[in-house]
Motif scaffolding. Structure first.
Motif, PDB file in Angstrom:
ATOM      1  N   GLN A 104      -2.975   7.103  -2.609  1.00  0.00           N
ATOM      2  CA  GLN A 104      -3.974   7.090  -1.531  1.00  0.00           C
ATOM      3  C   GLN A 104      -5.117   8.064  -1.793  1.00  0.00           C
ATOM      4  OE1 GLN A 104      -0.656   7.243  -1.172  1.00  0.00           O
ATOM      5  NE2 GLN A 104       0.051   5.967   0.528  1.00  0.00           N
TER       6      GLN A 104
ATOM      7  N   ASP B 217       2.552   2.737  -0.375  1.00  0.00           N
ATOM      8  CA  ASP B 217       2.959   2.319   0.964  1.00  0.00           C
ATOM      9  C   ASP B 217       4.117   1.335   0.889  1.00  0.00           C
ATOM     10  OD1 ASP B 217       0.881   3.816   2.170  1.00  0.00           O
ATOM     11  OD2 ASP B 217      -0.533   2.161   1.900  1.00  0.00           O
TER      12      ASP B 217
ATOM     13  N   ARG C  43      -8.823   6.092  -2.042  1.00  0.00           N
ATOM     14  CA  ARG C  43      -9.766   6.437  -0.964  1.00  0.00           C
ATOM     15  C   ARG C  43     -11.009   7.123  -1.527  1.00  0.00           C
ATOM     16  NH1 ARG C  43      -4.862   7.883   2.505  1.00  0.00           N
ATOM     17  NH2 ARG C  43      -4.677   6.104   3.924  1.00  0.00           N
TER      18      ARG C  43
ATOM     19  N   CYS D  29      -1.288  -0.930  -1.086  1.00  0.00           N
ATOM     20  CA  CYS D  29      -1.052   0.209  -1.985  1.00  0.00           C
ATOM     21  C   CYS D  29       0.435   0.300  -2.308  1.00  0.00           C
ATOM     22  CB  CYS D  29      -1.542   1.489  -1.308  1.00  0.00           C
ATOM     23  SG  CYS D  29      -1.153   3.009  -2.199  1.00  0.00           S
TER      24      CYS D  29
END
Length: 230
Positions: free
Chosen positions: A120, A144, A124, A141
């Motif tokens: 992440q 996740d 991001r 992702c």
């Protein structure tokens, strides 16, 4: 020979990030140059010795979830990986033609999702820096999901969570193990990228459809026409 996509059979376009829409030269510089240099400085080693220490650590987890995890590597190396990536963010750059391809996908009425192994912290930063985040309806992702894209369980859980129809998906990635996993799961249209790093020569993608760069897939996309609407 470049792959051709039957766009009439595609409703979802799932894209990898690093090496597919973003130049892999950022990641190659980060892992082969910056991390060994900072590790050497931190531990009082020569650069050569630092690389020798790090190489087996890298090899031990390649193609597993920890390989892609900035938290894991921060713990292993004692370096703040997220901060290091932010420090060299000006090296983040798109693959030529990638933005036009994404715009064409959206103009055609198809769904455009990101499917990435990047942590992440990384995706991001990169999507914000490039402005590419605005193109993606969803980001799937692996951190996740709990499994990397190389693992069939990534695809099973991603389908269950997001409800796409595998047979009507186009998936584009630069990693042969990832592409093979997607194909084995049943993704209907799988295309490899042969030139993920603009500073390196193209390399073959064995036994799978491929293109040099993603812009080669743009021809054939028509505005406002999808398999379901036209």
């Amino acid at each position: 020979m470049d792959a051709k996509v039957n766009w009439d059979a595609v409703d979802w376009v799932l894209l990898d990030m690093d090496g597919t829409i973003l130049d892999l030269s950022f990641d190659n510089y980060f892992w082969s140059e910056l991390v060994p240099l900072r590790y050497a400085e931190k531990n009082g080693l020569t650069l050569k010795h630092a690389r020798e220490v790090l190489a087996p650590k890298f090899l031990a987890v390649r193609h597993t979830l920890p390989w892609y995890c900035t938290d894991y590597w921060s713990e292993v190396t004692g370096l703040d990986m997220a901060s290091l990536k932010h420090e060299i963010r000006e090296r983040i750059g798109p693959v030529p033609g990638a933005e036009a391809f994404m715009q064409a996908v959206l103009a055609s009425g198809r769904k455009l999702w990101l499917a990435t192994n990047a942590h992440q912290d990384s995706w991001r930063l990169k999507l914000e820096y490039t402005g590419f985040g605005r193109y993606f309806e969803r980001v799937i992702c692996s951190h996740d999901i709990g499994f990397p894209k190389e693992d069939l369980r990534f695809w099973e859980l991603a389908r269950d969570a997001h409800g796409f129809v595998p047979e009507r998906c186009l998936f584009v990635d630069d990693s042969q193990p990832v592409l093979s996993s997607a194909q084995a799961f049943g993704i209907g249209h799988v295309v490899g990228i042969r030139k993920p790093d603009s500073h390196l020569p193209a390399r073959p993608i064995e036994a799978l459809p491929s293109v040099e760069t993603i812009d080669r897939l743009t021809p054939g996309l028509r505005p406002g026409v999808t398999a379901s609407s036209g």
